[in-house]
Write a protein that holds these residues in place. Structure first.
Motif, mmCIF file in Angstrom:
data_model
loop_
_atom_site.group_PDB
_atom_site.id
_atom_site.type_symbol
_atom_site.label_atom_id
_atom_site.label_comp_id
_atom_site.label_asym_id
_atom_site.label_seq_id
_atom_site.Cartn_x
_atom_site.Cartn_y
_atom_site.Cartn_z
ATOM 1 N N VAL A 1 0.288 0.981 -4.105
ATOM 2 C CA VAL A 1 -0.819 1.916 -4.272
ATOM 3 C C VAL A 1 -0.319 3.355 -4.232
ATOM 4 O O VAL A 1 -0.700 4.186 -5.057
ATOM 5 C CB VAL A 1 -1.884 1.667 -3.184
ATOM 6 N N GLN A 2 0.550 3.661 -3.270
ATOM 7 C CA GLN A 2 1.027 5.032 -3.151
ATOM 8 C C GLN A 2 1.846 5.463 -4.374
ATOM 9 O O GLN A 2 1.648 6.559 -4.904
ATOM 10 C CB GLN A 2 1.875 5.221 -1.888
ATOM 11 N N TYR A 3 2.736 4.603 -4.845
ATOM 12 C CA TYR A 3 3.541 4.937 -6.017
ATOM 13 C C TYR A 3 2.648 5.184 -7.229
ATOM 14 O O TYR A 3 2.819 6.171 -7.952
ATOM 15 C CB TYR A 3 4.528 3.811 -6.318
ATOM 16 N N LEU B 1 -1.895 6.962 6.990
ATOM 17 C CA LEU B 1 -1.859 5.556 7.402
ATOM 18 C C LEU B 1 -0.513 5.209 8.021
ATOM 19 O O LEU B 1 0.541 5.622 7.528
ATOM 20 C CB LEU B 1 -2.118 4.641 6.209
ATOM 21 N N GLU B 2 -0.539 4.413 9.061
ATOM 22 C CA GLU B 2 0.657 3.892 9.692
ATOM 23 C C GLU B 2 0.550 2.374 9.779
ATOM 24 O O GLU B 2 -0.527 1.795 9.606
ATOM 25 C CB GLU B 2 0.841 4.500 11.089
ATOM 26 N N ARG B 3 1.679 1.742 10.062
ATOM 27 C CA ARG B 3 1.699 0.281 10.103
ATOM 28 C C ARG B 3 0.707 -0.263 11.121
ATOM 29 O O ARG B 3 0.044 -1.281 10.885
ATOM 30 C CB ARG B 3 3.105 -0.231 10.406
ATOM 31 N N ASP B 4 0.578 0.394 12.265
ATOM 32 C CA ASP B 4 -0.367 -0.069 13.280
ATOM 33 C C ASP B 4 -1.803 -0.053 12.763
ATOM 34 O O ASP B 4 -2.611 -0.923 13.112
ATOM 35 C CB ASP B 4 -0.266 0.804 14.537
ATOM 36 N N ASP B 5 -2.133 0.939 11.937
ATOM 37 C CA ASP B 5 -3.477 0.992 11.360
ATOM 38 C C ASP B 5 -3.735 -0.241 10.503
ATOM 39 O O ASP B 5 -4.824 -0.832 10.545
ATOM 40 C CB ASP B 5 -3.646 2.259 10.511
ATOM 41 N N LEU B 6 -2.744 -0.638 9.720
ATOM 42 C CA LEU B 6 -2.897 -1.798 8.845
ATOM 43 C C LEU B 6 -2.998 -3.079 9.649
ATOM 44 O O LEU B 6 -3.737 -4.002 9.290
ATOM 45 C CB LEU B 6 -1.713 -1.874 7.874
ATOM 46 N N LEU B 7 -2.266 -3.146 10.741
ATOM 47 C CA LEU B 7 -2.293 -4.348 11.567
ATOM 48 C C LEU B 7 -3.630 -4.510 12.281
ATOM 49 O O LEU B 7 -4.121 -5.620 12.471
ATOM 50 C CB LEU B 7 -1.159 -4.287 12.594
ATOM 51 N N LEU B 8 -4.229 -3.390 12.649
ATOM 52 C CA LEU B 8 -5.501 -3.434 13.384
ATOM 53 C C LEU B 8 -6.713 -3.595 12.467
ATOM 54 O O LEU B 8 -7.810 -3.891 12.943
ATOM 55 C CB LEU B 8 -5.659 -2.159 14.220
ATOM 56 N N ASP B 9 -6.509 -3.393 11.172
ATOM 57 C CA ASP B 9 -7.632 -3.435 10.235
ATOM 58 C C ASP B 9 -7.942 -4.880 9.858
ATOM 59 O O ASP B 9 -7.594 -5.354 8.774
ATOM 60 C CB ASP B 9 -7.296 -2.605 8.992
ATOM 61 N N ARG B 10 -8.605 -5.598 10.726
ATOM 62 C CA ARG B 10 -8.885 -7.012 10.508
ATOM 63 C C ARG B 10 -10.072 -7.249 9.579
ATOM 64 O O ARG B 10 -10.272 -8.356 9.100
ATOM 65 C CB ARG B 10 -9.129 -7.712 11.849
ATOM 66 N N LEU C 1 0.805 -1.221 0.000
ATOM 67 C CA LEU C 1 0.000 0.000 0.000
ATOM 68 C C LEU C 1 0.837 1.270 0.000
ATOM 69 O O LEU C 1 0.506 2.230 -0.712
ATOM 70 C CB LEU C 1 -0.931 0.014 1.216
ATOM 71 N N LEU C 2 1.932 1.298 0.759
ATOM 72 C CA LEU C 2 2.563 2.574 1.081
ATOM 73 C C LEU C 2 3.985 2.742 0.574
ATOM 74 O O LEU C 2 4.542 3.841 0.697
ATOM 75 C CB LEU C 2 2.559 2.781 2.603
ATOM 76 N N ASN C 3 4.600 1.713 0.017
ATOM 77 C CA ASN C 3 5.979 1.865 -0.423
ATOM 78 C C ASN C 3 6.078 2.907 -1.529
ATOM 79 O O ASN C 3 5.341 2.864 -2.519
ATOM 80 C CB ASN C 3 6.537 0.524 -0.907
ATOM 81 N N VAL D 1 -6.983 11.593 -1.715
ATOM 82 C CA VAL D 1 -6.614 10.183 -1.541
ATOM 83 C C VAL D 1 -5.170 10.072 -1.062
ATOM 84 O O VAL D 1 -4.845 9.253 -0.185
ATOM 85 C CB VAL D 1 -6.813 9.401 -2.856
ATOM 86 N N LEU D 2 -4.291 10.903 -1.620
ATOM 87 C CA LEU D 2 -2.900 10.907 -1.164
ATOM 88 C C LEU D 2 -2.803 11.279 0.307
ATOM 89 O O LEU D 2 -1.980 10.742 1.051
ATOM 90 C CB LEU D 2 -2.073 11.876 -2.009
ATOM 91 N N ALA D 3 -3.651 12.206 0.736
ATOM 92 C CA ALA D 3 -3.658 12.595 2.152
ATOM 93 C C ALA D 3 -4.103 11.433 3.027
ATOM 94 O O ALA D 3 -3.557 11.218 4.120
ATOM 95 C CB ALA D 3 -4.575 13.803 2.352
ATOM 96 N N ASP D 4 -5.095 10.675 2.568
ATOM 97 C CA ASP D 4 -5.528 9.494 3.324
ATOM 98 C C ASP D 4 -4.385 8.487 3.466
ATOM 99 O O ASP D 4 -4.178 7.910 4.541
ATOM 100 C CB ASP D 4 -6.718 8.827 2.634
ATOM 101 N N LEU D 5 -3.637 8.282 2.377
ATOM 102 C CA LEU D 5 -2.510 7.354 2.437
ATOM 103 C C LEU D 5 -1.421 7.864 3.373
ATOM 104 O O LEU D 5 -0.796 7.089 4.107
ATOM 105 C CB LEU D 5 -1.934 7.143 1.032
#
Length: 315
Positions: free
Chosen positions: A233-235, A275-284, A224-226, A268-272
């Protein structure tokens, strides 16, 4: 053309994911068939239209689904339909675009039509999908090396990266549905996470960043973020935004449409960025991916309305 390549990647990885499934006992054959039907329904849902598929086919069987997403001309999102549409569009512009683009695309179309007539399933599916990706890469290579950097090329690149962004999100969403237990955080999810990376040709690049393991949070962050991997997605979104900003707009109306789209992509770029890694981990529940996928679809619809349906937009 980008959609054709993405479909080849997507179907290839999902086709081979079934090899990861445990073999059912004979007594569980009915349950196995039901499970397989659900998996192939995910393919149709991600690439085509379930209602259209169900009106033309008896059920979600492997051969029928693969036919639908590869060679079915009645499906506007099948690989053959996408290549045919791209060829028809390019044919009307042959005088304005380099001849190498036509040669590559026409060669791909003729090769694909031969496979349609002879029965493409006679070949190994992996070899077929790999050749589809090679043809698409040839076309994209010519567009990069010989097209003048004018509005035509900018539009081509905007579409390429917008389609790529949506495809990466669609793969994440669909493969997640294949994981036993229905989530990335299950112990059985790791082979599926590797499949996601391989479907976007990101496995080797990921290991350069994360050599120690295939954690859920690390893979999601990479996909998503690299900022350096071309299919993240970000690139993809940043490249689309950059090409959009460089469109030459002489008329005030076109400038207004371009600037409106730039504001949408900035959101959309602002939404990305938030985002932090913890957000992705918690998004079950997969809500982040679903939200970004909806935003990418809205960007595509807005771009179509702004530049390619001007009669409707100004009516």
């Amino acid at each position: 053309m980008e959609r054709t390549e993405n479909h080849a990647r997507f179907v290839d990885v999902l086709y081979h994911l079934q090899q990861l499934q445990p073999r059912e006992a004979v007594d569980d054959r009915l349950r196995s068939e039901v499970d397989n039907a659900g998996k192939w329904a995910l393919v149709v849902g991600a690439i085509g239209d379930r209602k259209e598929f169900e009106s033309a086919y008896d059920g979600y069987y492997e051969d029928d689904v693969l036919q639908y997403v590869t060679m079915d001309r009645a499906n506007p999102n099948s690989m053959l339909s996408c290549v045919s549409a791209a060829r028809a569009n390019l044919r009307t512009l042959r005088e304005k675009l380099p001849g190498e683009l036509w040669d590559a695309l026409n060669g791909m179309y003729l090769w694909l039509r031969e496979r349609q007539e002879d029965g493409w399933r006679k070949e190994a599916p992996h070899a077929f999908f790999r050749q589809m990706k090679d043809w698409a890469s040839l076309f994209q290579g010519y567009s990069q090396s010989v097209m003048p950097r004018e509005n035509e090329w900018r539009f081509l690149e905007c579409g390429r990266y917008l389609e790529r962004m949506e495809n990466t999100l669609r793969i994440l969403q669909a493969v997640r549905g294949w994981v036993p237990g229905g989530g990335w955080h299950e112990p059985e999810a790791y082979p599926y996470l590797q499949a996601v990376l391989r479907s976007i040709s990101g496995y080797d690049s990921f290991r350069r960043y994360h050599a120690d393991g295939l954690g859920v949070d690390a893979i999601m962050e990479f996909v998503l973020l690299n900022a350096a991997f071309p299919r993240s997605v970000q690139y993809s979104l940043r490249k689309m935004d950059a090409h959009l900003s460089l469109l030459e707009a002489q008329e005030p109306a076109m400038r207004a449409r371009r600037d409106k789209l730039l504001r949408s992509s900035a959101r959309v770029l602002a939404d990305l960025a938030c985002l932090e890694r913890d957000d992705l981990l918690l998004d079950r529940d997969g809500r982040i991916v679903a939200h970004l996928l909806e935003q990418s679809r809205q960007l595509g619809a807005a771009m179509e309305a702004a530049f390619f349906r001007l009669g409707e937009a100004t009516a």
